[in-house]
Every structure is written in C-alpha cells, then in structure tokens.
Design a protein around this motif. Sequence first.
Motif, PDB file in Angstrom:
ATOM      1  N   THR A  44      -8.833  -7.339 -58.439  1.00 47.57           N
ATOM      2  CA  THR A  44      -7.916  -8.082 -57.516  1.00 47.57           C
ATOM      3  C   THR A  44      -8.383  -7.778 -55.970  1.00 47.57           C
ATOM      4  N   ALA A  45      -8.147  -8.606 -54.979  1.00 49.62           N
ATOM      5  CA  ALA A  45      -8.522  -8.528 -53.752  1.00 49.62           C
ATOM      6  C   ALA A  45     -10.266  -8.476 -53.392  1.00 49.62           C
ATOM      7  N   ALA A  46     -10.770  -9.454 -53.889  1.00 49.26           N
ATOM      8  CA  ALA A  46     -11.975  -9.367 -54.163  1.00 49.26           C
ATOM      9  C   ALA A  46     -12.840 -10.330 -53.499  1.00 49.26           C
TER      10      ALA A  46
ATOM     11  N   GLY B 236     -15.982  -7.214 -49.213  1.00 53.65           N
ATOM     12  CA  GLY B 236     -15.856  -5.780 -49.432  1.00 53.65           C
ATOM     13  C   GLY B 236     -16.182  -4.840 -50.825  1.00 53.65           C
ATOM     14  N   LEU B 237     -15.148  -4.069 -50.733  1.00 52.70           N
ATOM     15  CA  LEU B 237     -15.362  -3.411 -52.182  1.00 52.70           C
ATOM     16  C   LEU B 237     -15.130  -3.849 -53.374  1.00 52.70           C
ATOM     17  N   GLY B 238     -14.199  -4.852 -53.474  1.00 57.90           N
ATOM     18  CA  GLY B 238     -13.693  -5.477 -54.555  1.00 57.90           C
ATOM     19  C   GLY B 238     -14.643  -6.530 -54.758  1.00 57.90           C
ATOM     20  N   ALA B 239     -15.435  -7.291 -53.591  1.00 59.37           N
ATOM     21  CA  ALA B 239     -16.331  -8.237 -53.980  1.00 59.37           C
ATOM     22  C   ALA B 239     -17.598  -7.572 -54.498  1.00 59.37           C
TER      23      ALA B 239
ATOM     24  N   ASP C  91      -1.822 -13.645 -53.833  1.00 53.81           N
ATOM     25  CA  ASP C  91      -1.554 -12.266 -52.947  1.00 53.81           C
ATOM     26  C   ASP C  91      -0.862 -11.233 -53.927  1.00 53.81           C
ATOM     27  N   VAL C  92      -1.313 -10.324 -53.911  1.00 57.44           N
ATOM     28  CA  VAL C  92      -0.903  -9.151 -54.727  1.00 57.44           C
ATOM     29  C   VAL C  92       0.367  -8.390 -54.076  1.00 57.44           C
ATOM     30  N   THR C  93       0.913  -8.816 -53.059  1.00 56.18           N
ATOM     31  CA  THR C  93       2.452  -8.556 -52.572  1.00 56.18           C
ATOM     32  C   THR C  93       3.566  -9.549 -53.319  1.00 56.18           C
TER      33      THR C  93
ATOM     34  N   GLY D 166      -5.821  -5.036 -49.782  1.00 52.28           N
ATOM     35  CA  GLY D 166      -5.959  -4.695 -48.561  1.00 52.28           C
ATOM     36  C   GLY D 166      -5.324  -3.281 -48.043  1.00 52.28           C
ATOM     37  N   GLY D 167      -5.859  -2.363 -47.031  1.00 52.64           N
ATOM     38  CA  GLY D 167      -5.064  -1.131 -46.750  1.00 52.64           C
ATOM     39  C   GLY D 167      -3.642  -1.351 -45.956  1.00 52.64           C
ATOM     40  N   PRO D 168      -2.788  -0.447 -45.977  1.00 50.89           N
ATOM     41  CA  PRO D 168      -1.702  -0.548 -45.462  1.00 50.89           C
ATOM     42  C   PRO D 168      -2.037  -0.307 -43.758  1.00 50.89           C
TER      43      PRO D 168
ATOM     44  N   GLN E 210       4.959  -2.019 -50.760  1.00 50.46           N
ATOM     45  CA  GLN E 210       4.632  -3.417 -51.649  1.00 50.46           C
ATOM     46  C   GLN E 210       3.018  -3.349 -51.815  1.00 50.46           C
ATOM     47  N   ILE E 211       2.405  -3.487 -50.843  1.00 50.80           N
ATOM     48  CA  ILE E 211       0.864  -3.795 -50.906  1.00 50.80           C
ATOM     49  C   ILE E 211      -0.075  -2.559 -51.592  1.00 50.80           C
ATOM     50  N   SER E 212       0.513  -1.155 -51.473  1.00 54.30           N
ATOM     51  CA  SER E 212      -0.615  -0.205 -51.977  1.00 54.30           C
ATOM     52  C   SER E 212       0.030   0.230 -53.180  1.00 54.30           C
TER      53      SER E 212
ATOM     54  N   PRO F 259     -12.695   5.709 -52.115  1.00 51.64           N
ATOM     55  CA  PRO F 259     -13.872   5.633 -51.341  1.00 51.64           C
ATOM     56  C   PRO F 259     -13.789   6.414 -50.175  1.00 51.64           C
ATOM     57  N   GLY F 260     -14.952   6.771 -49.586  1.00 55.06           N
ATOM     58  CA  GLY F 260     -14.843   7.375 -48.218  1.00 55.06           C
ATOM     59  C   GLY F 260     -15.621   6.405 -47.503  1.00 55.06           C
ATOM     60  N   TRP F 261     -15.908   6.576 -46.156  1.00 55.27           N
ATOM     61  CA  TRP F 261     -16.248   5.509 -45.310  1.00 55.27           C
ATOM     62  C   TRP F 261     -17.525   4.782 -45.884  1.00 55.27           C
ATOM     63  N   THR F 262     -17.003   3.255 -46.034  1.00 56.31           N
ATOM     64  CA  THR F 262     -18.122   2.446 -46.559  1.00 56.31           C
ATOM     65  C   THR F 262     -18.087   1.218 -45.725  1.00 56.31           C
ATOM     66  N   ARG F 263     -19.352   0.781 -45.502  1.00 58.34           N
ATOM     67  CA  ARG F 263     -19.540  -0.113 -44.407  1.00 58.34           C
ATOM     68  C   ARG F 263     -19.398  -1.537 -45.026  1.00 58.34           C
TER      69      ARG F 263
ATOM     70  N   GLU G 215     -16.928  -5.394 -44.116  1.00 59.24           N
ATOM     71  CA  GLU G 215     -16.511  -6.157 -42.927  1.00 59.24           C
ATOM     72  C   GLU G 215     -15.396  -5.606 -42.181  1.00 59.24           C
ATOM     73  N   ARG G 216     -14.719  -4.836 -43.314  1.00 63.54           N
ATOM     74  CA  ARG G 216     -13.472  -4.483 -42.512  1.00 63.54           C
ATOM     75  C   ARG G 216     -13.748  -3.172 -41.578  1.00 63.54           C
ATOM     76  N   VAL G 217     -14.634  -2.309 -42.018  1.00 64.13           N
ATOM     77  CA  VAL G 217     -14.918  -1.174 -41.315  1.00 64.13           C
ATOM     78  C   VAL G 217     -15.840  -1.454 -40.236  1.00 64.13           C
TER      79      VAL G 217
HETATM   80  P1  NAD Z   1     -11.481  -5.528 -46.970  1.00 62.52           P
HETATM   81  O1  NAD Z   1     -10.458  -5.880 -45.798  1.00 62.52           O
HETATM   82  O2  NAD Z   1     -13.258  -5.670 -46.557  1.00 62.52           O
HETATM   83  O3  NAD Z   1     -11.580  -6.360 -48.253  1.00 62.52           O
HETATM   84  C1  NAD Z   1      -9.959  -6.398 -48.563  1.00 62.52           C
HETATM   85  C2  NAD Z   1      -9.953  -7.537 -49.672  1.00 62.52           C
HETATM   86  O4  NAD Z   1      -8.325  -7.625 -49.803  1.00 62.52           O
HETATM   87  C3  NAD Z   1     -10.078  -8.725 -48.991  1.00 62.52           C
HETATM   88  O5  NAD Z   1     -10.954  -9.546 -50.113  1.00 62.52           O
HETATM   89  C4  NAD Z   1      -8.979  -9.338 -48.717  1.00 62.52           C
HETATM   90  O6  NAD Z   1      -9.205 -10.807 -48.997  1.00 62.52           O
HETATM   91  C5  NAD Z   1      -8.052  -9.137 -49.825  1.00 62.52           C
HETATM   92  N1  NAD Z   1      -6.615  -8.823 -49.764  1.00 62.52           N
HETATM   93  C6  NAD Z   1      -5.997  -8.246 -48.325  1.00 62.52           C
HETATM   94  N2  NAD Z   1      -4.684  -8.349 -48.574  1.00 62.52           N
HETATM   95  C7  NAD Z   1      -4.425  -9.026 -49.874  1.00 62.52           C
HETATM   96  C8  NAD Z   1      -3.210  -9.312 -50.561  1.00 62.52           C
HETATM   97  N3  NAD Z   1      -1.682  -9.146 -50.174  1.00 62.52           N
HETATM   98  N4  NAD Z   1      -3.242 -10.161 -51.662  1.00 62.52           N
HETATM   99  C9  NAD Z   1      -4.635 -10.415 -52.027  1.00 62.52           C
HETATM  100  N5  NAD Z   1      -5.718 -10.053 -51.619  1.00 62.52           N
HETATM  101  C10 NAD Z   1      -5.607  -9.164 -50.459  1.00 62.52           C
HETATM  102  O7  NAD Z   1     -11.603  -3.911 -47.192  1.00 62.52           O
HETATM  103  P2  NAD Z   1     -12.466  -2.946 -48.013  1.00 62.52           P
HETATM  104  O8  NAD Z   1     -13.212  -2.340 -47.208  1.00 62.52           O
HETATM  105  O9  NAD Z   1     -13.354  -3.604 -49.139  1.00 62.52           O
HETATM  106  O10 NAD Z   1     -11.380  -2.116 -48.600  1.00 62.52           O
HETATM  107  C11 NAD Z   1     -10.879  -2.245 -50.058  1.00 62.52           C
HETATM  108  C12 NAD Z   1      -9.600  -1.192 -50.144  1.00 62.52           C
HETATM  109  O11 NAD Z   1     -10.217   0.342 -49.962  1.00 62.52           O
HETATM  110  C13 NAD Z   1      -8.457  -1.038 -49.070  1.00 62.52           C
HETATM  111  O12 NAD Z   1      -7.288  -0.790 -49.569  1.00 62.52           O
HETATM  112  C14 NAD Z   1      -8.958  -0.046 -48.088  1.00 62.52           C
HETATM  113  O13 NAD Z   1      -7.909   0.659 -47.374  1.00 62.52           O
HETATM  114  C15 NAD Z   1      -9.580   0.871 -49.145  1.00 62.52           C
HETATM  115  N6  NAD Z   1     -10.600   1.821 -48.381  1.00 62.52           N
HETATM  116  C16 NAD Z   1     -11.560   1.410 -47.841  1.00 62.52           C
HETATM  117  C17 NAD Z   1     -12.670   2.220 -47.312  1.00 62.52           C
HETATM  118  C18 NAD Z   1     -13.879   1.707 -46.681  1.00 62.52           C
HETATM  119  O14 NAD Z   1     -14.364   2.479 -45.949  1.00 62.52           O
HETATM  120  N7  NAD Z   1     -14.354   0.534 -46.548  1.00 62.52           N
HETATM  121  C19 NAD Z   1     -12.394   3.793 -47.071  1.00 62.52           C
HETATM  122  C20 NAD Z   1     -11.397   4.167 -47.887  1.00 62.52           C
HETATM  123  C21 NAD Z   1     -10.403   3.151 -48.433  1.00 62.52           C
END
Ligand code: NAD
Length: 266
Positions: free
Chosen positions: A13-15, A18-21, A65-67, A94-96, A114-116, A190-194, A196-198
């Motif tokens: 989900t949410a892919a 970022g990390l999901g993709a 939408d996962v919510t 997506g993060g809170p 709801q989201i997390s 995950p820790g800090w990972t580069r 698009e969100r970051v």
């Molecule tokens: P990102 O914003 O790049 O990707 C998030 C993905 O979630 C996107 O595909 C977006 O479309 C999707 N999304 C957001 N809200 C959604 C919803 N309600 N329903 C369906 N899809 C939804 O974020 P990321 O950096 O890949 O991070 C992914 C998760 O890992 C987040 O929860 C983030 O808080 C957590 N995280 C990331 C890092 C980091 O450094 N990248 C570190 C710690 C935790």
Amino acid sequence: MDLRLKDKVVLVTAASRGLGAASARRFAEEGARVAITARNGEKLSALAQAIAKDTGAEVLPIVGDVTRPADIERMVQSTVDRWGRLDVLITNAGGPAGGKFLDLKIEQWDAAVQISLMSVVRLCYAALPHLLKNDPPQRGAIVAITSLSVKQPVDNLMLSNSVRMAVIGLLKTLASELGPQGIRVNAIAPGWTRTERVEELMQGRATANHTTIEEELKKQAAAIPFGRMGDPDEFADALVWLASPRASYVHGIVLPVDGGTIKASL
Ligand code: NAD
C-alpha cells in the motif's frame, strides 16, 4: 540467493513513490506479482507500467486511500480477484503530521490514529482470511513499514512517536497469535532515507534557512554513522528479504534500516 518470491502475490500500500514504490519494484524484480496502491491514479498507473516493463512482472495498480475502510477492502479484494491468492501484505502510508504536543490539535491525533494505526488494523483484517487459505507451514507474511521513531522518539514528531508504538503492540501480539498458524508478522523501521518526501522536507528547511538542499541533507546526516541518508533501494532490499520465505525463522521483530542511527539497536 533466491528469495523464493517467484509468482508470490504481494500487496504494497501507499506505493506511488518513496519507500513503497522502491519495495514494489524490488518484489517485481524477484518475480513476484505485485499490487500497488495510492490515491493518485495517474501516477500509480504510470509507475505500474514502468515496473512491469522493466522487470517483466505483472503489476496491478489499485487507486485507494488507506484511511477509507471501503478502499482497504477493495485493495485486498482486487488483488485476490486478479491472482486468486495473497501471500505478502506490506502496510505503508504517508506519515502523520509533525509537531510538538502543545502545537497539535485533538483532530490531528484522530487523523494520525486513522492513517498510522487503523490502516494497519484494517489491512490485517482484510488480508488475513486470504493468507490463512495458503498451505502451511509458511502461509504468508505481514510487514509494516513504521519508523525509527518506534526505537527512539524523534524531536518534533509527537504523533509518529506515539501512534506508531501502538502499531508495534499490535504486531507483537499478532506475532504470538498468528505464529502457530504459519503467518510471520514483522515491522521494519526506516531511518532517514532519501525519498521525495525527505527531499521536499529538506527543500523547506533550505528555503527557511537560506541554505541549499545539499547543506541541509549534510546537517541531517551528521548524526548517522555513515554520514549519509539511506537510499530507498537499500531499504527495499531489507524489506523484501524480511517478507520473503528466506526469512522463515524471523518473526515478531522490528528491523531498523537506519545506517546505525539508533545505537540501542545492537
Ligand atoms: P512518501 O511521502 O515519499 O511516500 C508516501 C506514499 O504514501 C506515497 O505514495 C503517497 O501517495 C502515499 N500515501 C500517502 N497517504 C496515503 C493515503 N492516505 N492512502 C494511500 N496512500 C497514501 O514517503 P516515504 O518517505 O516513502 O515514507 C513512507 C513511510 O515511511 C511514511 O509513513 C514515513 O513517515 C515513513 N518513514 C519514512 C522515512 C524516510 O526517511 N523516508 C523515515 C522514517 C519513516
């Protein structure tokens, strides 16, 4: 090492980025059939086509939408309708919202739950009946993408620090309840990972501080033993292994993928 993921059916989900993709692409490279979900249909379809073209794998985009509870049911059902089974569930969202306690409103706590948390609860309810139909001993795996905030609170992230701990409680308990039935349950932090969100976050800091994005990345990376952020592909390698049958005796853990940021992990 063959991760034994060929023809397995995976839902991430949410892919759309970022990390999901990155994780979805890695599953496809291993020969899995992968359903990916996000709210933006155009972006999601383009990504599904790109992954399918590059890897030769079948990739199914599902807008949702996962919510939204009905969307979650549809994500799981569409995956099973397409391939007749489900082997791996990766929960991501997506993060809170960020912020300190006194900055936050009660509505933001509700939204974070709801989201997390509730997205993971609902995805598990929707997916488990299908995972339980698979043959033992390894019926399937659930991996929840969380954050290093479950190992150590991160400044200014009250909601992530709090609500994600409930996800860990859920997963630990599920690990006890589902282990006897051959379903592995783990979290990855995950820790800090580069992603698009970051990069967007760092761009915001650069604008506010009159610096460059590279300077802000360097500042943030200073506390990481490797002196750099992780790459989404490095995260995906760890996640795909954890979700694969090759991690058959790894159960009920939180795997940090943080370049050693959390010293207490060892
Ligand atoms: P990102 O914003 O790049 O990707 C998030 C993905 O979630 C996107 O595909 C977006 O479309 C999707 N999304 C957001 N809200 C959604 C919803 N309600 N329903 C369906 N899809 C939804 O974020 P990321 O950096 O890949 O991070 C992914 C998760 O890992 C987040 O929860 C983030 O808080 C957590 N995280 C990331 C890092 C980091 O450094 N990248 C570190 C710690 C935790």
